[in-house]
Scaffold this motif. Sequence first.
Motif, PDB file in Angstrom:
ATOM      1  N   LEU A 160     -14.845  45.208 -33.124  1.00  0.00           N
ATOM      2  CA  LEU A 160     -13.524  45.191 -32.498  1.00  0.00           C
ATOM      3  C   LEU A 160     -13.421  44.077 -31.451  1.00  0.00           C
ATOM      4  CD1 LEU A 160     -12.985  49.023 -31.956  1.00  0.00           C
ATOM      5  CD2 LEU A 160     -12.067  47.609 -33.795  1.00  0.00           C
ATOM      6  N   SER A 161     -12.239  43.494 -31.377  1.00  0.00           N
ATOM      7  CA  SER A 161     -11.975  42.508 -30.333  1.00  0.00           C
ATOM      8  C   SER A 161     -11.646  43.230 -29.031  1.00  0.00           C
ATOM      9  CB  SER A 161     -10.804  41.598 -30.734  1.00  0.00           C
ATOM     10  OG  SER A 161      -9.600  42.345 -30.795  1.00  0.00           O
ATOM     11  N   ASN A 162     -11.617  42.488 -27.930  1.00  0.00           N
ATOM     12  CA  ASN A 162     -11.298  43.096 -26.641  1.00  0.00           C
ATOM     13  C   ASN A 162      -9.901  43.710 -26.649  1.00  0.00           C
ATOM     14  OD1 ASN A 162     -13.755  42.404 -25.532  1.00  0.00           O
ATOM     15  ND2 ASN A 162     -13.014  40.415 -24.776  1.00  0.00           N
ATOM     16  N   LYS A 163      -8.985  43.023 -27.279  1.00  0.00           N
ATOM     17  CA  LYS A 163      -7.621  43.534 -27.371  1.00  0.00           C
ATOM     18  C   LYS A 163      -7.565  44.856 -28.121  1.00  0.00           C
ATOM     19  CE  LYS A 163      -3.102  43.415 -27.134  1.00  0.00           C
ATOM     20  NZ  LYS A 163      -2.418  43.714 -25.856  1.00  0.00           N
ATOM     21  N   GLN A 164      -8.315  44.924 -29.206  1.00  0.00           N
ATOM     22  CA  GLN A 164      -8.330  46.157 -30.017  1.00  0.00           C
ATOM     23  C   GLN A 164      -8.964  47.304 -29.235  1.00  0.00           C
ATOM     24  OE1 GLN A 164     -10.436  44.376 -33.288  1.00  0.00           O
ATOM     25  NE2 GLN A 164      -8.569  44.187 -34.560  1.00  0.00           N
ATOM     26  N   LYS A 165      -9.995  46.993 -28.485  1.00  0.00           N
ATOM     27  CA  LYS A 165     -10.644  48.024 -27.677  1.00  0.00           C
ATOM     28  C   LYS A 165      -9.685  48.553 -26.608  1.00  0.00           C
ATOM     29  CE  LYS A 165     -15.317  46.177 -28.290  1.00  0.00           C
ATOM     30  NZ  LYS A 165     -16.483  45.527 -27.628  1.00  0.00           N
TER      31      LYS A 165
END
Length: 374
Positions: A333-338
């Motif tokens: 997961l990307s930071n945005k998704q997290k």
Amino acid sequence: MSKRDYYEVLGVSKSAGEREIKKAYKKLAMKYHPDRTQGDKDMEEKFKEIQEAHEILTDDQKRAAYDQYGHAAFDQSRGGGHGGAADFGDIFGDVFGDIFGGGGGRGRQRARQGSDLRYNLELSLEEAVAGKEVEIRVPTLVECNSCDGSGAKKGTSAKTCSTCHGNGQVQMRQGFFAVQQTCPTCGGQGKVISDPCSPCRGQGRVEDTKTLSVKIPPGVDTGDRIRLTGEGEAGEKGAPTGDLYVQVHVKAHDIFERDGNNLYCEVPLSFVTAALGGEIEVPTLNGKVKLKVSPETQTGRMFRLRGKGVKSVRSNSTGDLMCKVVLETPVNLSNKQKELLSEFEKSMDGSTAKHRPKEQGFFDGVKKFFDDLT
């Protein structure tokens, strides 16, 4: 002098079966045989009487006539005496022949039938379900072309054995005992080959590899056998050929597991589709199909696709495909998704029982468990 009742002579009832009659006859024949009674005329007559009773009561037609008309049914044809008595040596051979392997001409051994063979055939699941025609190579014994399976050199033939005169058995006497044994010259065949065939060395068959085409019916499974009549080993000297049994084994598949006519597979499911519902593609043996997933689907749920399994090899029925959905946790997961997932989790604060009833029920059960311990 009037004759005694045949049943009384053998000491059996009128309802006695053939097996009981033969057993009684053997016992009496061994007791009253002339080789044991050493020329006693009365005993010799007794033996003839026993023999005559046995002859009549073990023949269904003669027994039926005797039961209806008594001795009168045979007196005219026999001239009123104990006619029909065979040579004592033959009778003694019959008595002991059943015990020691057969007597007289009945002891002749037949050439052995060819052995049955087994061929292990491995198939893929797709091949087993669809059926196919395969070519197999089977090492075996085949009929010798040079002698046509007779074992004798071309232009010659087997001759009657001079030792046993074609009976396949010889009689060995020791005192009053006469025992039938397999003829040592012909091995019980009754015939000998004086000029054997060279290619098969008189056996009538030679080693070879047969190439056969086998039609595999659709729907076979591990453990099924396909019988090919007459494709086993050739028999000895013209005897019947054995059969070939093709034993099926289906290899493990990367996606599907088979249970009877049903197929099973696991299908990965994203948590978003599981929560909101939607359509996913699932594999079948005939290509991909669409599967509608209802909202709030939990991991492990089984979906049934009717008629997408295996068609039975023994009927027209077709099994189903059972798809088990397995919830897949997202990775990488990307930071945005997290951040989005964290916000989603926070949005459900205070609503665990509403949105995750199994989780709430589990922890309620754990709390009650520890409360009960204290």
